[in-house]
Structure formats: C-alpha cells, structure tokens
Scaffold this motif. Structure first.
Motif, PDB file in Angstrom:
ATOM      1  N   SER A  54      17.683 -19.916  18.370  1.00 10.07           N
ATOM      2  CA  SER A  54      17.975 -18.597  17.804  1.00 10.07           C
ATOM      3  C   SER A  54      18.742 -17.717  18.776  1.00 10.07           C
ATOM      4  O   SER A  54      19.666 -17.015  18.388  1.00 10.07           O
ATOM      5  CB  SER A  54      16.680 -17.882  17.418  1.00 10.07           C
ATOM      6  N   PHE A 107      27.220 -15.794  17.703  1.00 10.31           N
ATOM      7  CA  PHE A 107      27.673 -14.874  16.663  1.00 10.31           C
ATOM      8  C   PHE A 107      28.281 -13.616  17.276  1.00 10.31           C
ATOM      9  O   PHE A 107      29.354 -13.163  16.877  1.00 10.31           O
ATOM     10  CB  PHE A 107      26.494 -14.508  15.763  1.00 10.31           C
ATOM     11  N   GLY A 166      17.555 -32.002   3.452  1.00  9.75           N
ATOM     12  CA  GLY A 166      17.029 -30.697   3.050  1.00  9.75           C
ATOM     13  C   GLY A 166      16.029 -30.141   4.047  1.00  9.75           C
ATOM     14  O   GLY A 166      16.013 -28.950   4.320  1.00  9.75           O
ATOM     15  N   VAL A 201      17.860 -28.668   7.000  1.00  5.94           N
ATOM     16  CA  VAL A 201      18.401 -27.354   6.692  1.00  5.94           C
ATOM     17  C   VAL A 201      17.272 -26.321   6.683  1.00  5.94           C
ATOM     18  O   VAL A 201      17.399 -25.235   7.256  1.00  5.94           O
ATOM     19  CB  VAL A 201      19.133 -27.367   5.326  1.00  5.94           C
ATOM     20  N   ARG A 202      16.161 -26.677   6.066  1.00  4.24           N
ATOM     21  CA  ARG A 202      15.050 -25.741   5.934  1.00  4.24           C
ATOM     22  C   ARG A 202      14.393 -25.435   7.275  1.00  4.24           C
ATOM     23  O   ARG A 202      14.138 -24.279   7.585  1.00  4.24           O
ATOM     24  CB  ARG A 202      14.009 -26.367   4.983  1.00  4.24           C
ATOM     25  N   GLY A 242      17.180 -23.330   9.180  1.00  2.00           N
ATOM     26  CA  GLY A 242      16.493 -22.193   8.569  1.00  2.00           C
ATOM     27  C   GLY A 242      15.770 -21.312   9.567  1.00  2.00           C
ATOM     28  O   GLY A 242      15.322 -20.232   9.227  1.00  2.00           O
ATOM     29  N   GLY A 243      15.652 -21.776  10.812  1.00  2.00           N
ATOM     30  CA  GLY A 243      14.966 -20.982  11.829  1.00  2.00           C
ATOM     31  C   GLY A 243      15.850 -19.935  12.475  1.00  2.00           C
ATOM     32  O   GLY A 243      15.353 -19.051  13.151  1.00  2.00           O
ATOM     33  N   VAL A 244      17.154 -20.030  12.272  1.00  2.00           N
ATOM     34  CA  VAL A 244      18.035 -19.038  12.891  1.00  2.00           C
ATOM     35  C   VAL A 244      18.461 -18.018  11.843  1.00  2.00           C
ATOM     36  O   VAL A 244      18.233 -18.178  10.649  1.00  2.00           O
ATOM     37  CB  VAL A 244      19.267 -19.691  13.572  1.00  2.00           C
ATOM     38  N   ASP A 245      19.098 -16.964  12.313  1.00  2.00           N
ATOM     39  CA  ASP A 245      19.492 -15.861  11.445  1.00  2.00           C
ATOM     40  C   ASP A 245      20.472 -16.340  10.369  1.00  2.00           C
ATOM     41  O   ASP A 245      21.556 -16.821  10.702  1.00  2.00           O
ATOM     42  CB  ASP A 245      20.144 -14.781  12.303  1.00  2.00           C
ATOM     43  N   PRO A 246      20.100 -16.198   9.088  1.00  2.21           N
ATOM     44  CA  PRO A 246      21.004 -16.689   8.030  1.00  2.21           C
ATOM     45  C   PRO A 246      22.368 -16.004   8.042  1.00  2.21           C
ATOM     46  O   PRO A 246      23.321 -16.550   7.503  1.00  2.21           O
ATOM     47  CB  PRO A 246      20.239 -16.386   6.728  1.00  2.21           C
ATOM     48  N   GLN A 247      22.452 -14.844   8.662  1.00  2.51           N
ATOM     49  CA  GLN A 247      23.742 -14.152   8.726  1.00  2.51           C
ATOM     50  C   GLN A 247      24.758 -14.878   9.595  1.00  2.51           C
ATOM     51  O   GLN A 247      25.940 -14.574   9.543  1.00  2.51           O
ATOM     52  CB  GLN A 247      23.544 -12.725   9.259  1.00  2.51           C
ATOM     53  N   LEU A 286      26.492 -22.496   5.022  1.00  3.62           N
ATOM     54  CA  LEU A 286      25.988 -23.759   4.506  1.00  3.62           C
ATOM     55  C   LEU A 286      26.852 -24.202   3.331  1.00  3.62           C
ATOM     56  O   LEU A 286      27.100 -23.432   2.418  1.00  3.62           O
ATOM     57  CB  LEU A 286      24.543 -23.533   4.051  1.00  3.62           C
TER      58      LEU A 286
END
Lengths: 287, 287
Positions: free
Chosen positions: A55, A62, A86, A89-90, A94-99, A103
């Motif tokens: 993260s 970013f 899947g 990805v999850r 999925g543990g990092v900021d989706p911003q 994907l």
C-alpha cells in the motif's frame, strides 16, 4: 502468527518463480511453495503484513505519477478457470487504494474488437503513469484459446508472439513494468474446485458448463501455456509461473512479486512545487 | 471493541442524513454523529463489522448482474477539498471486491468534454448492471464551481438542475439506485487539514495552492451546495448530508447508506441455469 523465519514473506520471489524460454511446465509442482517454508496460517499473516508495504509503495507510485513520473506497473494474470485470478484481485490488489488501480477484465472479444488487431482492445487499457494496471486475462488469450481452439492459423500465431514481445517492449520503454503471472493449478485441484461450485448454490453463478469442455483438452492448454511463456518471457517483460493449488501461497507470491517490482521503481514522494512557508502563511491568514 | 448499543453501526442512517428541498446547510453540525452514540474506537470496529455485510451484498449484486438482473448502485461523492472523499473510496468502497466496482474520478473537463453537454462525460461512466459505481466529483461540479466561478449563466444553471433531475430519473428507471453524498466539513477543520498537508512532506503532493483560493470564497460554495441539493434531492435520487469533521463517522455513515440501499435491492444468488446433477456427473467423469 508469522514465525521468525518467514516474517518477511517470500524472499526473492521473482528468482524462485521466473520462467524462461526453456520452461517445462510439468516440472513445476502446483502444490509447491517456492521460497517459503511457512504454512497456511503464517502465509495469511504474512499477506496482511505485506499489504501495508504494498500500500505504501502504491501510494508513492501514485503520488509520483501525479507529478510527472512515468512509472506504472502492469500485472497480467492468466490461468485456467478456477485457478484463483479473482482471489488475487480481491486479496492482493484489493488491499491497495482502488483510486490507484486500473482493472481490465477481458472476456470473449466483441464483434468490434474482432474486427481490429488482437492488441487493439488491450492497448486501450494499459495503465496510466502512477497506476497499477491489472489484466484479468489479456492478449495472451489470443495465443492460448486462439491456438487450442484453432481460432488462428499457425502463421498468425507466430506473428502474434512477435507482436506481443514488441508491444510489451514498447510499454516497458514508456515506463511500465510488465509482470506476467500464470497461476499454475493441477488438473486434480481444478476438478475439486469446479465440484465445489456445483455443490454450493451461492457458487452456481460462477459455474459454466464450458469449463468442463475445456477441461477435456487440459493437456492442449498446458502445452499452449508452455509455448506462449517460452516465446514471450523476456528480461523486460518476464513471466512467473506461480504454483496455485494452495491459494494462500499464490496470493503471497503475487504480492511479493509486486512488492519487489515496486522496490525496483522505488517511487519517491514528490517535492513541493510551491514555497511551503509562503503557502503556510497564506493559509494561516484564512484561519 | 463495539459496545452493546451500537454493534450494528448506524440504524436508519438514511433517515438521519437525508436532505430535502428545505435544507439549511448551516443547521447541520459538521462535528455531529447523527444516529450514532459510539466513539471513534467503536466506530472503527463497527466499520470493520459492516465491511463483511457490505461485501456479501456486493457479491450478490454482482452475481445477479452477471445473470441478467439490472440492479446497480451509483454513489455520487461531492465535497470541498480535504473533506475525505478519498478516504471513503479507500476505506468504505475499498473493502469490497474491486472487480465489482467502477470508480470514476472527474477532474476539470478536457477540451473535448467541454465541447459536449455537461452530462456527456458522466453518462459514459454510469455503472453496468451488478456494479457499484462511484463518482468522485460528478456532474454536480457543473452547478457548483460552475455557479461560484460564473462559468455558466443563470439560465444555463437552471437548465442544468432540470437536466440533472431528468438524467438521474432515467438512471433509476433503468435499475440504478442513485445515492448522493455531500461530505459536510467545517471551515475550521479544512484549515487544519490543509495545514497538515503543508507540514508533512509526504502530503505535499496533495496540496494545491488553488485550495486556499477556493477557501477564500467558502460561503459561496456552501450556498451553491445548499441550492444544488435543494433543487436535485428527489425521492428517486436523494441527497445525504454527512457530517465529516470526524472522518470515522463519515465512513461509517456512507457505509450504512450503501448497506441500506443494497438491503432494499436484496440481490439474490442466481439460480443455476443448468442441471446441477447432470453437470456433476459430467465433471465426475473427468476426475
């Protein structure tokens, strides 16, 4: 809890998992855990520990990208059905900021996509600077199912291998780290996972009778994967074959590959493009 | 740990936070915690508890959408700078499977976007069936900064209010639940948050000297928000004003609004479209 010997997850994951042009896929044991001597429990703990690290790297990547740095990461995920894309990805991405994540899930191509070169739809989805892009399936389908189901002539497959290598080389030259992962699951494990989908009503929507058809030609797919990896694993855009019968290991391994890739980039917090003292004074005047 | 009295988070969050055409924004205390009598610690625990609930709903929504259900959710996030939109995306939306989320961050419009109607770029990003869409800023910027900075004439602003209501009504008719959230932060709190960005080198990249300029016309923005909410909060597409000086509360509140919205949809695991016994027999034959 993580034990003393593996509290950093997998060390040198990329060295352990890297596939080269001499790959013999059956020599990789899908139940093995290369570079890791912990068990499922410690693996879960190490995954959580690694998340914080991933993260922080992602946020730096970013931030740098917002201020002009060109670096990005593209994670290409390929696997047979139910191998765990899947879950990666999850539980990893999925543990990092989706911003900071882009994907792209590639399904069977549409009519419009088929009318273009096979790379057309893929090129549009490469990550912007600062982003981690994830391809859930990818241009590799065009040399995997494309080969197995004879959707393309041998000459065309040859052309595609070359086009892929060129495409990825250009991506890398522009600042994108390209990391390609095959989740390597055994035939037996797939049988169990598909059966579980049939046994659980809340998993029925994930089941497709075509999965059983594809299973009947499993060896053809394994051969197509081996060939594709041999032909397209380059120093610039390497393939990693990740044993995936143990989901917890596969997640830990992909996380480690991402962390090592980001360590190479070593993104830095951007320096202020303004006079900090001056802006503090301006702000204070409004308080 | 969550105490006995609030182990379900906020009850009837939407009733507590709903804004109507008679909204008087200054009457909402940005430090208040409507519908919740817990503190920061219990709020954090309740957020984690709610995550599991939200995740299960999201997965059902996605599964149903894969099999023909038309339901989706669109969360519109609007706020002044540093109010915590990013934290909502990271800590509320970020807790569900990224494969079921479509995130759209709207920046200042490009030349191409400006050449089209203000809804053009927004319409392209509405969520597909089964997805939770999130707008980080939105078409509301066109009646907020559009009004405050006089980028549009009063007649055009009038037209836009109407166009927004029509657009959202069509969305709802197609199966999208539209949920609009204003994170309501105090002027004092923003001053402290911007100062923190200046004090921490790892936050400098988030600071923009224009934020101080906008701060100088804070009341104009508050008035524009109030007017926009009054004009566009409908039963189909309601606005919620979420007190946001306490980040933990705002996150819990938005999570509760999403959970209640998904409870209304009540998405179900799709029934198998195949004969389960027959497929089991086929699969067994391959094992």
């Amino acid at each position: 809890m993580a034990g003393e010997h593996h509290n950093h997850g997998i060390t040198d994951a990329r060295d352990h998992l890297r596939a080269h042009s001499d790959l013999v896929l059956p020599s990789v044991d899908p139940r093995s855990t290369p570079g890791y001597d912990g068990d499922k429990e410690s693996g879960a703990a190490d995954l959580i520990a690694g998340l914080a690290e991933l993260s922080e790297f992602q946020e730096r990547l970013f931030a740098a990208g917002q201020k002009g740095a060109q670096d990005s990461v593209l994670l290409v995920l390929q696997a047979m059905d139910s191998a765990g894309k899947g879950g990666i990805v999850r539980h990893v991405v999925g543990g990092v900021d989706p911003q900071g994540v882009e994907l792209a899930a590639f399904k069977a191509p549409t009519e419009e996509e088929l009318a273009h070169d096979f790379l057309w739809r893929v090129q549009k989805r490469v990550p912007r600077p600062g982003f981690i892009g994830v391809f859930d399936r990818s241009h590799y389908e065009d040399v995997l199912i494309g080969r197995v189901r004879e959707l393309a002539e041998p000459d065309e497959l040859e052309r595609r291998y070359g086009a892929i290598v060129d495409f990825e080389r250009r991506l890398v030259a522009q600042g994108t780290r390209v990391v390609k992962v095959m989740l390597h699951m055994s035939y037996e494990e797939q049988g169990e996972r598909l059966m579980e989908r049939l046994e659980r009503p809340d998993k029925h929507w994930k089941f497709n009778s075509a999965d059983v058809d594809e299973r009947a030609i499993w060896p053809a797919y394994q051969y197509a994967y081996q060939e594709a990896i041999q032909r397209t694993s380059t120093d610039e855009a390497p393939w990693f074959v990740v044993p995936a019968d143990r989901k917890w290991y596969a997640r830990l391994a992909v996380q480690a590959i991402l962390i090592e890739t980001l360590e190479d980039i070593d993104p830095q917090w951007p320096r202020a493009e303004f006079d900090v003292e001056e802006q503090m004074a301006r702000l204070r005047a409004t308080m």
